[in-house]
Structures are given as structure tokens and as C-alpha cells.
Design an enzyme around this catalytic site. Sequence first.
Site, PDB file in Angstrom:
ATOM      1  N   HIS A  79      33.763  20.069  16.323  1.00  0.00           N
ATOM      2  CA  HIS A  79      34.568  20.577  17.358  1.00  0.00           C
ATOM      3  C   HIS A  79      34.357  22.157  17.278  1.00  0.00           C
ATOM      4  CE1 HIS A  79      37.589  21.829  14.565  1.00  0.00           C
ATOM      5  NE2 HIS A  79      37.716  20.621  13.941  1.00  0.00           N
ATOM      6  N   CYS A 130      37.108  17.733   9.129  1.00  0.00           N
ATOM      7  CA  CYS A 130      36.226  17.870  10.625  1.00  0.00           C
ATOM      8  C   CYS A 130      35.135  18.811  10.414  1.00  0.00           C
ATOM      9  CB  CYS A 130      37.185  18.031  11.833  1.00  0.00           C
ATOM     10  SG  CYS A 130      38.161  16.790  12.254  1.00  0.00           S
TER      11      CYS A 130
END
Length: 328
Positions: A196, A212
Site C-alpha cells: 500500500h 505490510c
Amino acid sequence: MSLLRWVLRLGLLWLSLAATPVFAAAYDMPPPGSDIVGQVQHIKTQASDTFVALARKYDVGYRELRLANPDVDPWLPGDGTPVVIPSAYVLPNVAHEGIVINIPEMRIYYFPPEDSEYHGKVFTYPIGIGRQGWSTPLAETKITQKIPHPTWTPPASIKKEHAEKGDPLPDVVAAGPNNPLGQYALRLGLPAYLIHGTNKPQGIGMRVSHGCIRLFPEDISALFSMASVGTAVNIVSEPYKVGWQGKQLTMEAHPPDANGDAPVKSYTPWVQSLIAATQDNPGAPVGWERAETVVQHSDGMPHTIGTDPSREIPSDDTADNTHDGGPD
């Protein structure tokens, strides 16, 4: 540290957050028998530069700049200081398809499929990865969902962490400029893991996330537009990458990530990587002392560790993207 120096640093940080990249991260795939894309750049800084700003401008990670320029002050490099931009890369020694994420390198590679208008290119971007205690796992997975303008539902563990710091989080963070996921997210087949964007681009090239993979806003925008649901994602640990550049055998070394590194086998890991990379060419001209020096410095740039004058290469393979400086 003096108060004036802290004020200068804060002022330069604000300037750096407004920086926008001017260098593309797309390269032609190297011809058969070659494994390097990009080219190391040499610049001189301006008085207002910081490594955070330069990282964004040249699309490299903060740690990459620190490794390549260990003697330069990352916050106040000064006017006219020579700085190396480590923008040459040995491609990871795995299948060049889909998305490949190399954890120790803090870098992502995208190899578009044959039906893509970008086939024959490789796109590479710096990333932020999981910090200690929140390591990004090594795995083979795929993209399962593309999410534009994502909301964020913080898990209980992260809400607890923030609450203990006096910074409580809401149950849901709305999409927008304050969302930690940025403007785009790619959900992986690994539960709870995403590729992301970020609302804190100064953390790219650092271990800052809860596991992440973070990209600069402009990089996740580009990747989001190209990658599709079902794209393979291979998360690997290759701190030592070995490849050919024409007749030159090259090696690129990064500090191993202790929390994500592959298991140590019978050889020292860098020796094993070098043996594996040259197993199809047992007569490869490996300069072992030179290779050990490259590993000791681990500056994240390709260095020549041997030359094979008899090696046959395609006639158009004339570029030399290796870095001539660095460890001797």
C-alpha cells in the site's frame, strides 16, 4: 545536539516532505546473459537537501542512501557535497514474473506479463517493511484484491499499542490524506498483509510498518495501475545478489535482515549465494577476496568481483552499469 541544529533539521524535513520524484523507475529488461538494470548516479547536493528529500527525488530508499554514503550527514549534507545515488540493481535470483519483494534490500520489483503493454520492462521501487517484532513474512502469494481509496480498520494489537502511547485510534480510519494506507492498496493472499501507499513517505526505505509493504504515493499509484488481481507475489530474502554484466561477474550486498533472513545452511550465506549463482559456470572467475570485501561493506550497489574475457554475450550488451567506486 544544539537547539539550532534541531530547528534546522525540522525545517529541512518539512521541505523534504514536499519533494516529488523526477526519475522514473522503469528499465528495459537486460538481454539474455545479463542481470543488471539501472546505473549508479553521482550528484552534488544543494544546501537544502536531506537524504529524505533525495530518496523521494531519485526514487531510492533512505537506508540505500545511508549505505552508499556512510560518511555524509543525512540531514545536513551541505552544499556541493558529492553523493552517490545507488540506482543500479542486480535482479533477484528468482523467476522474473509478477511482483518480487526482496526484504533485506527493501525493494520491490514488478515484471509485467506478456499481454501487458509494459512487457519487456522491469519496474522497481523502494519500500518500507515491518519493524522489529512485526517482520514481513517470506512467502509466495498473490494479489487478491485491488482497493482504491482504502479505509483502515486497525487491529486490536495496533490499537492497544497506540493507546499505550497516548495516541488512541478510531475503530475505522476514513480514506483520505490522513489514512496510513495512502490512496491505494493491494491485498495479498497472506492474511492481514497489504502492499500500500503511505501518508508518511519519509519512512520509505526503513523498517517502520507492522509488516505490510509501503511505497511512495507515486510508486503505489503506478504499481496499482499495472498489477492485476491474481498477480503472483514472491517475498524473498536475498541479501547477496550475484549476476553478470556483460563479461563482468558482479555482486550486490545488503545487511541481512535478522528477522526475515533465510535459514543459514552449511556455508556462510554469501558464499552459498555466490556458489549458487555460478553453479552453471564452474569456471566463473570469482575473486573471493574481492567478494568478501563487498560483503563487509554491504553498500547495496553492484561491484565487479571477476571478469571472464571469453564469455559470449549478445552484441548489443555493451552497457556497464556497475559502480566503479566503493570497496577495494
